[in-house]
Each structure stands twice: as C-alpha cells, then as structure tokens.
Design an enzyme around this catalytic site. Structure first.
Site, PDB file in Angstrom:
ATOM      1  N   ASP A  63       0.832  -1.215   0.000  1.00 60.69           N
ATOM      2  CA  ASP A  63       0.000   0.000   0.000  1.00 60.69           C
ATOM      3  C   ASP A  63       0.864   1.261   0.000  1.00 60.69           C
ATOM      4  O   ASP A  63       0.659   2.171   0.793  1.00 60.69           O
ATOM      5  CB  ASP A  63      -0.950  -0.023   1.207  1.00 60.69           C
ATOM      6  CG  ASP A  63      -1.946   1.141   1.180  1.00 60.69           C
ATOM      7  OD1 ASP A  63      -2.291   1.595   0.075  1.00 60.69           O
ATOM      8  OD2 ASP A  63      -2.361   1.604   2.263  1.00 60.69           O
ATOM      9  N   GLU A  89       1.372  -3.088  -5.181  1.00 60.83           N
ATOM     10  CA  GLU A  89       0.882  -1.742  -4.923  1.00 60.83           C
ATOM     11  C   GLU A  89       2.002  -0.868  -4.356  1.00 60.83           C
ATOM     12  O   GLU A  89       1.847  -0.185  -3.348  1.00 60.83           O
ATOM     13  CB  GLU A  89      -0.352  -1.753  -4.010  1.00 60.83           C
ATOM     14  CG  GLU A  89      -1.238  -0.562  -4.285  1.00 60.83           C
ATOM     15  CD  GLU A  89      -2.564  -0.580  -3.540  1.00 60.83           C
ATOM     16  OE1 GLU A  89      -3.263   0.440  -3.609  1.00 60.83           O
ATOM     17  OE2 GLU A  89      -2.913  -1.599  -2.906  1.00 60.83           O
ATOM     18  N   TYR A 164      -0.419  -7.892  -9.167  1.00 59.39           N
ATOM     19  CA  TYR A 164      -1.397  -7.042  -8.495  1.00 59.39           C
ATOM     20  C   TYR A 164      -2.590  -6.945  -9.443  1.00 59.39           C
ATOM     21  O   TYR A 164      -2.596  -6.161 -10.387  1.00 59.39           O
ATOM     22  CB  TYR A 164      -0.788  -5.672  -8.189  1.00 59.39           C
ATOM     23  CG  TYR A 164      -1.753  -4.681  -7.590  1.00 59.39           C
ATOM     24  CD1 TYR A 164      -2.640  -5.062  -6.584  1.00 59.39           C
ATOM     25  CD2 TYR A 164      -1.772  -3.349  -7.996  1.00 59.39           C
ATOM     26  CE1 TYR A 164      -3.519  -4.154  -6.023  1.00 59.39           C
ATOM     27  CE2 TYR A 164      -2.650  -2.435  -7.450  1.00 59.39           C
ATOM     28  CZ  TYR A 164      -3.519  -2.837  -6.458  1.00 59.39           C
ATOM     29  OH  TYR A 164      -4.404  -1.934  -5.902  1.00 59.39           O
ATOM     30  N   ASP A 203      -1.618  -9.959  -4.631  1.00 59.76           N
ATOM     31  CA  ASP A 203      -2.965  -9.500  -4.308  1.00 59.76           C
ATOM     32  C   ASP A 203      -3.833  -9.790  -5.526  1.00 59.76           C
ATOM     33  O   ASP A 203      -3.767  -9.070  -6.531  1.00 59.76           O
ATOM     34  CB  ASP A 203      -2.926  -8.001  -3.988  1.00 59.76           C
ATOM     35  CG  ASP A 203      -4.307  -7.420  -3.702  1.00 59.76           C
ATOM     36  OD1 ASP A 203      -5.307  -8.169  -3.776  1.00 59.76           O
ATOM     37  OD2 ASP A 203      -4.380  -6.198  -3.419  1.00 59.76           O
ATOM     38  N   ASN A 205      -7.075  -9.749  -5.530  1.00 60.09           N
ATOM     39  CA  ASN A 205      -8.264  -8.892  -5.453  1.00 60.09           C
ATOM     40  C   ASN A 205      -9.569  -9.653  -5.603  1.00 60.09           C
ATOM     41  O   ASN A 205     -10.504  -9.197  -6.278  1.00 60.09           O
ATOM     42  CB  ASN A 205      -8.166  -7.761  -6.486  1.00 60.09           C
ATOM     43  CG  ASN A 205      -7.882  -6.423  -5.819  1.00 60.09           C
ATOM     44  OD1 ASN A 205      -8.365  -6.161  -4.722  1.00 60.09           O
ATOM     45  ND2 ASN A 205      -7.099  -5.587  -6.475  1.00 60.09           N
ATOM     46  N   ASP A 275      -4.949 -12.197  -0.747  1.00 58.95           N
ATOM     47  CA  ASP A 275      -3.563 -12.470  -1.132  1.00 58.95           C
ATOM     48  C   ASP A 275      -3.321 -13.977  -1.105  1.00 58.95           C
ATOM     49  O   ASP A 275      -3.678 -14.650  -0.127  1.00 58.95           O
ATOM     50  CB  ASP A 275      -2.612 -11.754  -0.183  1.00 58.95           C
ATOM     51  CG  ASP A 275      -2.882 -10.252  -0.145  1.00 58.95           C
ATOM     52  OD1 ASP A 275      -2.199  -9.522  -0.879  1.00 58.95           O
ATOM     53  OD2 ASP A 275      -3.791  -9.818   0.605  1.00 58.95           O
ATOM     54  N   ASP A 300      -2.406  -2.075   4.916  1.00 54.45           N
ATOM     55  CA  ASP A 300      -3.752  -2.604   5.145  1.00 54.45           C
ATOM     56  C   ASP A 300      -3.850  -4.076   4.751  1.00 54.45           C
ATOM     57  O   ASP A 300      -4.879  -4.722   4.974  1.00 54.45           O
ATOM     58  CB  ASP A 300      -4.826  -1.767   4.431  1.00 54.45           C
ATOM     59  CG  ASP A 300      -4.548  -1.527   2.962  1.00 54.45           C
ATOM     60  OD1 ASP A 300      -3.518  -2.023   2.448  1.00 54.45           O
ATOM     61  OD2 ASP A 300      -5.354  -0.835   2.307  1.00 54.45           O
ATOM     62  N   HIS A 301      -2.785  -4.610   4.176  1.00 49.54           N
ATOM     63  CA  HIS A 301      -2.637  -6.052   3.960  1.00 49.54           C
ATOM     64  C   HIS A 301      -1.542  -6.568   4.892  1.00 49.54           C
ATOM     65  O   HIS A 301      -0.653  -5.810   5.309  1.00 49.54           O
ATOM     66  CB  HIS A 301      -2.189  -6.356   2.526  1.00 49.54           C
ATOM     67  CG  HIS A 301      -3.212  -6.052   1.474  1.00 49.54           C
ATOM     68  ND1 HIS A 301      -3.824  -7.027   0.720  1.00 49.54           N
ATOM     69  CD2 HIS A 301      -3.705  -4.871   1.027  1.00 49.54           C
ATOM     70  CE1 HIS A 301      -4.654  -6.459  -0.149  1.00 49.54           C
ATOM     71  NE2 HIS A 301      -4.602  -5.153   0.020  1.00 49.54           N
TER      72      HIS A 301
END
Length: 310
Positions: A63, A89, A164, A203, A205, A275, A300-301
């Site tokens: 992030d 990210e 990502y 990630d 998503n 993830d 935040d991950h």
C-alpha cells in the site's frame, strides 16, 4: 486493494444496536462480541514425504512502498528472510525508490514494474537473493501491461509470477475490464505452466469463497466478491492451479490478509483473504506450508509466506 468499504462490510453483531431510549433504560445494552482472531500456526518446513524446504517466498501488498519503508516494513523482511520478496501496490516510480530498499545487500537482484500512465499507481516488485534465469514484465498485452502489474521470474525448477490484479473498483466500473484481465491472465499462466511449473503470488483482489471474508452476505455486489470475479478465480483453479492455503487448511475460517482502515476492522478481524500463493498442481508434492502473517503491521494487507522443497 483499495476501496471505500460499505459499513456492512465492517459491522459485526452488537456494533449497531437500535432501539428506543426507554428500551435502553430497561434493558442492558448487549456486550459486543469478542473478535475471532486467526492464530498463524508454527511453520511446517517439510513436505509430506519428508523433504526439507529450501525455497521461501514472501508476498506483501505494501500500500505504497515509501510509506511502508517509513513504517519499518524492511525490519520485518529481514527477520522473515525470504529467498524472494514480492511486493504489490508499490505506487512508486523507479527514480523515487527509497535508498533503504534499493541498497539492500540481502537482495542483490531487484526488479520493478510501474504504471506507465499514472504516477503513484499500481506497481509490483520482486527482490531475489539469487539471480533468476530470466525475468519478464507484463503478460504480453499492452492494455494490461501499461499499469505495471506483473513480473515473472524463471528459476531452475519453477517460474514465479507476482501480480497485483486490477480491482473492479467502486460501483464496479472496471468489472468488464477485470473480466477481460481474468481471461487473458489465465491464458498467460496456462502457457507458462506448459513450459515449467509455476507459483503465482500477490494481491489477486478476490475473496474466492464465503469462508474467505467476514461478511459475505453484504458484499455480493461489491468489488472483490462479485460472482464474476469469484468465477474467474474458479476458472483459474480449473485450469490446473491450486490455492495452497486452502489446500492445507480447507476449513480454516477467520484467516484474512486485508482489512479496511475504517471502523477498526483489523482489531475486530473483519477482513478479506485477497492475497494468495497458487501453485501448478505438479508442484503440490513440493508444498511444505502456506502462511498468513496476520499480526504483521505496516499496510492494510499483511504478508504471506510460502515454504517449498524444490
């Protein structure tokens, strides 16, 4: 993953009680339920047939690389000491990379992919202790590759892809694009898999099944849990790839890798498993463990780690 979460995504029973003032006077308010936390078990470093792990891969959506470095993310990386570190990210151009990471002697072989169009958007990285045989960027399609989302490294016995995956975005405005991505990315991975077994990390998503997020009922029309995104993941598994964590821990609930910054979601463990480490099915005999380091802060991950005997 970036999104403005709806409140139902982070609400838990007891958080949003309603009732008249008089009812509250005569009835004690319900105590909020204690969060159910996931306790990452001790690492298993041998295969089912007794071979010792000799490859450790860590993946982390940071992030924003520069902010993550300032939050001492590299201190944890040095403790974990993976053979390969994959980041998503990064949101950082190559010229703006922090010296703390570009100068890391532990990882002399560093590879970066960034967005061509937008500064501070998307981006992935791969840092390796030993030099890969070959490194490529993207999946061979300009509409996807301009966003800097994929790096592939070939090692002697397998290929490693870090990705990502694009978010369907608020209002699902990119869902059609995401569906196109899923088809093209699956074709890319399937072609790679014909040459050499592969590991996909990053990630992705999507929370694949209801067990993979805290509040599935309230999120079926939200990015990351639409039927289309979940079906795209199912088709990836049908193409011969295996979700390593779910293979080892098929019934493990409350194991998440992402928590919105809103409403204290992380302390309540109101999260999503976005993830993953996916493996070619032919690599399953080499699988030792697939870890979710959910207590590690800095994004935040949280990071995830894979142990292989290759």
């Amino acid at each position: 993953m970036k999104r403005g979460k709806n409140t139902e995504e982070v609400a838990t029973e007891g958080d949003n009680e309603t009732g008249s003032a008089s009812a509250k006077k005569t009835k004690k308010s319900k105590e909020p339920e204690a969060p159910i936390l996931y306790d990452d078990p001790s690492d298993k470093t041998t295969t089912n047939d007794g071979r010792s792990a000799n490859m450790k891969i860590t993946s982390w959506n940071v992030d924003g690389l520069r902010a993550w470095v300032k939050k001492n993310g590299l201190d944890w990386v040095r403790e974990e000491a993976p053979d390969v570190l994959c980041l998503q990210e990064t949101k950082c151009s190559e010229k703006a990379l922090p010296a703390e990471i570009t100068s890391m002697p532990e990882y002399p072989h560093k590879y970066w992919a960034v967005s061509d169009d937008k500064e501070g958007y998307s981006g992935v990285a791969m840092l390796c202790k030993t030099e890969p045989l070959k490194v490529t960027y993207g999946i061979g399609k300009e509409e996807h590759d301009k966003e800097g989302r994929v790096i592939t490294a070939e090692f002697p016995s397998f290929s490693l892809v870090t990705a990502y995956v694009p978010n369907a975005s608020r209002g699902l405005v990119r869902l059609d694009y995401r569906k196109t991505w899923d088809v093209d990315f699956r074709a890319y991975l399937s072609e790679l898999d014909m040459q050499k077994p592969l590991v996909l990390c990053g990630d992705l998503n999507v929370a694949h099944q209801e067990i993979d997020l805290k509040n599935p009922k309230g999120n079926k029309k939200n990015p990351g849990f639409t039927p289309e995104e979940r079906e795209g993941f199912s088709q990836l598994l049908a193409a011969g790839f295996v979700d390593s964590f779910r293979k080892l821990y098929p019934e493990q609930a409350n194991a998440y890798t992402f928590w919105t910054y809103m409403m204290n979601a992380r302390s309540k463990n109101v999260g999503w498993r976005l993830d993953y480490f996916l493996l070619s099915s032919s690599l399953l005999p080499s699988l030792c463990d697939s870890k979710i380091r959910n207590k590690v802060m800095g994004s935040d991950h949280c990071p995830i780690t894979l142990h292989l005997a290759v």
